[in-house]
Scaffold this motif. Structure first.
Motif, PDB file in Angstrom:
ATOM      1  N   SER A 288       0.747  -1.172   0.066  1.00  0.00           N
ATOM      2  CA  SER A 288       0.053  -0.042  -0.016  1.00  0.00           C
ATOM      3  C   SER A 288       0.958   1.251  -0.047  1.00  0.00           C
ATOM      4  O   SER A 288       1.810   1.346   0.689  1.00  0.00           O
ATOM      5  CB  SER A 288      -0.917   0.143   1.241  1.00  0.00           C
ATOM      6  N   ALA A 289       0.494   2.346  -0.874  1.00  0.00           N
ATOM      7  CA  ALA A 289       1.065   3.669  -0.749  1.00  0.00           C
ATOM      8  C   ALA A 289       0.347   4.676  -0.369  1.00  0.00           C
ATOM      9  O   ALA A 289      -0.910   4.674  -0.966  1.00  0.00           O
ATOM     10  CB  ALA A 289       1.917   3.648  -1.974  1.00  0.00           C
ATOM     11  N   GLU A 290       0.790   5.537   0.052  1.00  0.00           N
ATOM     12  CA  GLU A 290       0.240   6.926   0.380  1.00  0.00           C
ATOM     13  C   GLU A 290       0.828   7.931   0.242  1.00  0.00           C
ATOM     14  O   GLU A 290       2.148   8.001   0.361  1.00  0.00           O
ATOM     15  CB  GLU A 290      -0.499   6.919   2.121  1.00  0.00           C
ATOM     16  N   ARG A 291       0.154   9.190   0.001  1.00  0.00           N
ATOM     17  CA  ARG A 291       0.845  10.329  -0.177  1.00  0.00           C
ATOM     18  C   ARG A 291       0.039  11.699   0.374  1.00  0.00           C
ATOM     19  O   ARG A 291      -0.582  12.365  -0.421  1.00  0.00           O
ATOM     20  CB  ARG A 291       1.245  10.967  -1.538  1.00  0.00           C
ATOM     21  N   PRO A 292      -0.147  11.621   1.653  1.00  0.00           N
ATOM     22  CA  PRO A 292      -0.907  12.323   2.463  1.00  0.00           C
ATOM     23  C   PRO A 292      -0.510  14.120   2.212  1.00  0.00           C
ATOM     24  O   PRO A 292       0.681  14.204   2.064  1.00  0.00           O
ATOM     25  CB  PRO A 292      -0.677  12.238   3.920  1.00  0.00           C
ATOM     26  N   LYS A 293      -1.333  14.696   1.835  1.00  0.00           N
ATOM     27  CA  LYS A 293      -1.100  16.375   1.464  1.00  0.00           C
ATOM     28  C   LYS A 293      -0.442  16.569   0.446  1.00  0.00           C
ATOM     29  O   LYS A 293       0.087  17.585   0.274  1.00  0.00           O
ATOM     30  CB  LYS A 293      -0.651  16.927   2.938  1.00  0.00           C
ATOM     31  N   GLY A 294      -0.032  15.438  -0.377  1.00  0.00           N
ATOM     32  CA  GLY A 294       0.417  15.861  -1.700  1.00  0.00           C
ATOM     33  C   GLY A 294       2.016  16.167  -1.330  1.00  0.00           C
ATOM     34  O   GLY A 294       2.582  16.593  -2.227  1.00  0.00           O
ATOM     35  N   SER A 295       2.575  15.557  -0.349  1.00  0.00           N
ATOM     36  CA  SER A 295       3.888  15.993  -0.124  1.00  0.00           C
ATOM     37  C   SER A 295       4.890  14.845  -0.036  1.00  0.00           C
ATOM     38  O   SER A 295       4.835  13.920  -1.062  1.00  0.00           O
ATOM     39  CB  SER A 295       4.256  16.570   1.317  1.00  0.00           C
ATOM     40  N   PHE A 296       5.438  14.048   1.281  1.00  0.00           N
ATOM     41  CA  PHE A 296       5.927  12.867   0.990  1.00  0.00           C
ATOM     42  C   PHE A 296       5.084  11.792   0.840  1.00  0.00           C
ATOM     43  O   PHE A 296       3.785  11.759   0.838  1.00  0.00           O
ATOM     44  CB  PHE A 296       6.778  12.746   2.254  1.00  0.00           C
TER      45      PHE A 296
END
Lengths: 113, 112
Positions: free
Chosen positions: B66-74
């Motif tokens: 699973s991959a995430e990019r909260p707030k479009g940053s890291f």
């Protein structure tokens, strides 16, 4: 399905020689093509990006050409140096749809002093 | 230097453990990609984010990934219940639009 082939898989040359690395791709509907360098155990360093409308790009001793219709690109390295020893990878991005880069397996270059 | 940063550089884990990798892209880049590379092969695409939205996933990305990019940053990439076949270099890249992609130094995962 796009496939990228790089020939030769490995190349060994004496220092000072000019050389050409080849990259071919099966689907000519590309948006751009990018050449990278990878040192052992490291990430990728971008060398040159060619947009599909361009024929070539130059950076220092490197020159990359693109023949989109025939599905080919070459990377020309002039006056090779031992520090050029690395694996060189080419990658293409499709014209529409998927955003991924599709990579070849690379050419491992050794420049002997 | 404001290049793409990945952490950790190396990770050794026992089979069955969960691992998480982090990628910090170049600050003005809205696109972030994850790739996996095994020995002697070119990188293979795993997933892509535009800002915080995950817009494309490869079939290579099984249910354990699973991959995430909260707030479009890291971004983070998590692998659950690791298997020996997960051993590889995990590479992160970022770009501004569809232009030049810049890669990080990668995270080398070894599953023992």
């Amino acid at each position: 399905k796009q496939e990228v082939t790089q020939i030769p898989a490995a190349l060994s040359v004496p220092e000072g020689e000019n050389l050409v690395l080849n990259c071919s791709f099966t689907d000519s509907a590309i948006y751009n093509l990018q050449w990278f360098r990878q040192d052992p155990g490291k990430g990728l360093t971008s060398l040159l990006l060619i947009q599909s409308s361009q024929r070539e790009q130059t950076s220092g001793r490197l020159n990359a050409s693109l023949d989109k219709s025939s599905g080919r690109s070459t990377l020309y390295i002039a006056a090779s140096q031992p520090g050029d020893s690395a694996t060189y990878l080419c990658a293409v991005r499709k014209e529409g749809g998927s955003e991924k880069l599709v990579f070849g397996k690379g050419t491992k270059l050794t420049v002997n002093p | 230097d404001t290049g793409v940063s990945q952490d950790p550089r190396h990770k050794i884990t026992k089979r069955g453990q969960n691992v998480t990798f982090r990628c910090d892209p170049i600050s003005e880049h809205n696109r972030l990609y994850w790739y996996r590379q095994t020995l002697g092969q070119g990188p293979e695409f795993l997933t892509y984010f535009q800002n915080e939205a995950q817009l494309e996933k490869s079939r290579l990305l099984s249910d354990r990934f699973s991959a995430e990019r909260p707030k479009g940053s890291f971004s983070t990439l998590e692998i659950q219940r690791t298997e020996q076949g997960d051993s590889a270099m995990y590479l992160c890249a970022s770009s501004r639009g569809r232009y030049e992609a810049f890669f990080g130094q990668g995270t080398r995962l070894t599953v023992v």
